[in-house]
Design a protein around this motif. Structure first.
Motif, short mmCIF file in Angstrom:
data_model
loop_
_atom_site.label_atom_id
_atom_site.label_comp_id
_atom_site.label_asym_id
_atom_site.label_seq_id
_atom_site.Cartn_x
_atom_site.Cartn_y
_atom_site.Cartn_z
N PRO A 47 30.23 50.63 33.16
CA PRO A 47 31.59 50.09 33.28
C PRO A 47 31.68 49.06 34.40
O PRO A 47 31.12 49.24 35.48
N ARG A 48 32.36 47.97 34.12
CA ARG A 48 32.46 46.92 35.14
C ARG A 48 33.14 47.44 36.40
O ARG A 48 32.83 46.99 37.51
N ASP A 57 31.37 45.98 28.40
CA ASP A 57 30.59 46.49 29.51
C ASP A 57 29.10 46.25 29.24
O ASP A 57 28.65 46.40 28.10
N ASP A 59 33.72 47.39 24.78
CA ASP A 59 34.61 47.16 25.92
C ASP A 59 34.09 46.04 26.82
O ASP A 59 34.60 45.85 27.93
N THR A 109 33.84 56.79 30.53
CA THR A 109 32.71 55.86 30.44
C THR A 109 31.76 55.99 31.63
O THR A 109 30.64 55.47 31.59
#
Length: 682
Positions: free
Chosen positions: A429-430, A469, A467, A519
């Protein structure tokens, strides 16, 4: 709601079956009794439910239909309730000359009395029932790439299609489809093919099949990450399918509930087990249900009992098509590059992206540079760990391609890639990356993280999930891991970021964490069993993972991580340490949820005793343990001891926080409940 209920006489079953097969193929959700009524189900109730839920009732009119008692029941039970609305649903097909029932005469029918008339009328039938006509079965169609279609309403598909850039696997797509039509399971095994990272291997073939053949599976398509274990598979499908699964049951029972739920779906369902572990037995994982089809992608060969699609290296023509699918066209030179790289899809994809970024670099110059580089340090790890995936004799060329792409990216992007290389093999995840970077940009337009991720994606060193990511392929990760500086600094940066992010679960006001942490779980769970991190870090992360699973109702998973957290804490700290007491209390809370009260009570007694040795009398930690123990004792019927503990806890909270603090109010309410129960019994 279903789109079409097929009503026919048993004597006309061959025509009805062909109609059903075509409609399902073209994306029309159908109720067809031979496929839609599960074994052991009440037949009449299932018919009535199907009729109630349908948008259209397709009547196959013949003499046998008119005389059939079952079809009379189907017609009259509905007409008795709401005749006008039911008539609007009717879609008669005249299959044979017969005396049409009086109530159907005002309704326009379609003449399908001959096979020729049926073929002529089918496009209209399909269109008016909401389908999209496909031409899959014509030989000419099988020589072309099927178009990307809309996914069904129930779907989990984290990867996007490559669209027109997908090349060289048309025959494999159709072979996979044919195997799924003939059998319930197809295994995609790679021979000399690397999946993912912009390539055209096992994972990408399965991805393209989902996006291009989704119309055959109106019951839903569900992509799962099989390498993360059965509990993750169950969670991924359960969330996407909206299935009701009891999270307190064992994993095996949850799996049985899930397959049973999917098996009740009247239309075809597709499940993808991506990257199936090399050492596990396949059979216990496979869905059970006549309507479920399964794709398994795996590095493992020789899975007997199921049809296999074994991917070979790309041919010269296929490789040239891949190379010419980008911004530049390389002409005859492309064939030389395909030969040098051995038709390996990942290497070809990386080379194509590299050439697209360097418009002045010719194929000849690239080949000369690759020959000049010689041996690269990453060759040995590819030989040792990934010989099963890389074709003999091509390791050097692949390594050179990785090195060229690595040299092209900025130092900031290299740092991010090194950080990802020491993390779990899952999308990052960012938000987690940003926490590790410790830098929040003032503007999204100049955000260095987004710029670095975009840079890495352009060179196919990472791929992006649904998403957006980033995720590295395992081979790229292995290559980059050798670039990581000696020491634990980078790894500890990862650990600190995950620990800080998962600690959000303890903040009841941070409601966004419920979704965000889902996530993060693959990374947190991976760290709880990583051998090189401090046990105190692993224990704290395991406790947070336990809390996240508990909040989501996954009690058995929560129990497993609570026990792991306690074991890690006991290995990291001296007996009686407050961290051990915290893990004991967390495990006890989960056990209380599962109704295992005696063990919960014993754990809470140990935690309370430890806190009483660590803190001054009346400390909030002691009061919290007293309150938790009292609630377990109340459930066990030990009311007098529960009341005394709650009185002591209430007095401590009141002195520390005051009369109106939430902790004080909660304990006061629990004490009142215990007093009332004692009064009722006394």
């Amino acid at each position: 709601m279903r789109q079409a209920f097929l009503s026919y006489s048993r004597a006309d079953a061959p025509f009805a079956e062909e109609l059903y097969r075509r409609l399902i193929r073209d994306g029309v959700d159908c109720f067809y009794d031979q496929e839609s009524i599960a074994w052991g189900t009440n037949w009449v109730r299932a018919l009535e439910r199907g009729l109630d839920e349908c948008d259209s009732i397709v009547l196959v009119l013949t003499g046998d239909f008119v005389r059939s008692k079952w079809t009379e029941l189907e017609r009259t039970s509905l007409l008795a309730e709401e005749p006008a609305a039911v008539k609007r649903k009717m879609r008669p097909l005249l299959r044979a000359s017969c005396e049409v029932p009086r109530f159907l005469k005002p309704i326009q029918s379609i003449d399908v009395t001959t096979d020729e008339k049926f073929e002529e009328a089918y496009p209209r039938i399909c269109r008016e029932l909401g389908g999209v006509l496909r031409s899959d079965e014509r030989p000419a169609a099988r020589a072309t790439l099927p178009p990307v279609v809309q996914l069904p309403r129930r779907a989990r598909m984290p990867y996007r299609s490559l669209g027109r850039a997908f090349a060289g696997r048309v025959g494999d797509l159709w072979r996979l489809h044919d195997l799924l039509v003939q059998s319930s399971t197809a295994v995609v095994a790679g021979i000399g093919v690397v999946a993912g990272t912009g390539g055209l291997g096992k994972t990408q073939l399965a991805t393209e099949y989902v996006h291009r053949f989704a119309g055959y599976y109106p019951g839903g398509v569900f992509w799962t990450d099989a390498d993360q274990g059965l509990p993750v598979i169950i969670g991924q499908i359960t969330d996407a399918a909206g299935a009701e699964i009891d999270g307190a049951l064992s994993v095996e029972r949850q799996r049985e509930q899930l397959w049973h739920s999917l098996g009740q779906t009247p239309s075809l369902v597709l499940v993808v087990l991506d990257n199936f572990p090399e050492v596990d037995a396949l059979e216990p994982w496979l869905p059970v249900g006549a309507n479920i089809r399964t794709i398994v992608t795996t590095r493992r060969r020789g899975l007997s009992g199921h049809p296999n699609v074994s991917l070979e290296l790309l041919s010269a023509l296929e490789g040239v098509a891949l190379l010419n699918g980008g911004e530049r066209q390389f002409g005859a030179d492309a064939a030389r590059l395909v030969e040098t790289l051995g038709g390996l899809p990942l290497a070809l994809e990386l080379a194509r992206n590299f050439l697209n970024l360097r418009p002045t670099l010719t194929v000849d110059a690239l080949l000369e540079e690759m020959a000049r580089l010689g041996e690269i340090a990453t060759l040995k790890i590819f030989e040792d760990q990934y010989a099963d995936e890389l074709p003999t004799g091509h390791e050097k060329a692949v390594s050179a391609t990785f090195q060229l792409s690595w040299d092209l990216v900025s130092s900031e992007a290299q740092w991010i890639l090194m950080l990802m290389a020491v993390w779990a093999p899952a999308p990052v995840p960012r938000r987690l990356l940003r926490r590790a970077l410790g830098d929040e940009s003032d503007s999204r337009l100049t955000d260095p993280l987004d710029a670095s991720v975009a840079e890495l994606a352009r060179l196919s060193l990472i791929e992006l999930d649904e998403d957006f990511d980033p995720q590295t392929h395992r081979l790229v990760g292995a290559f980059v891991a050798l670039k990581v500086p000696a020491g634990d600094e980078l790894r500890q940066t990862y650990v600190d970021a995950v620990r800080a992010e998962t600690s959000r679960v303890d903040d009841d006001g941070d409601t966004q964490s419920y979704a965000d942490l889902e996530t993060v779980l693959p990374h947190a769970e991976w760290l709880t069993k990583a051998p090189l991190i401090r046990k105190e870090d692993a224990s704290a992360i395991a406790d947070s993972v336990c809390s996240q699973h508990r909040k989501r109702g996954r009690y058995r998973l929560a129990e497993g991580f609570a026990r792991k957290a306690l074991a890690l804490a006991q290995a990291a700290f001296e007996p009686g340490h407050p961290s051990i007491a915290t893990s004991q209390s967390n495990l006890a809370t989960v056990l209380k949820d599962l109704g295992e009260l005696e063990e919960a009570r014993d754990l809470l007694r140990q935690a309370l005793a430890a806190d009483e040795r660590s803190f001054e009398p009346g400390h909030p930690s002691i009061a919290t343990r007293q309150s938790n123990l009292a609630l377990v004792l109340k459930d066990l019927g030990e009311l007098e001891e529960a009341r005394e503990l709650l009185r002591t806890s209430h007095a401590s909270f009141q002195r520390t926080f005051g009369q109106d603090h939430p902790n004080t109010k909660t304990v006061r309410a629990n004490l009142a409940a215990v007093d009332a129960e004692i009064a009722r019994q006394g």
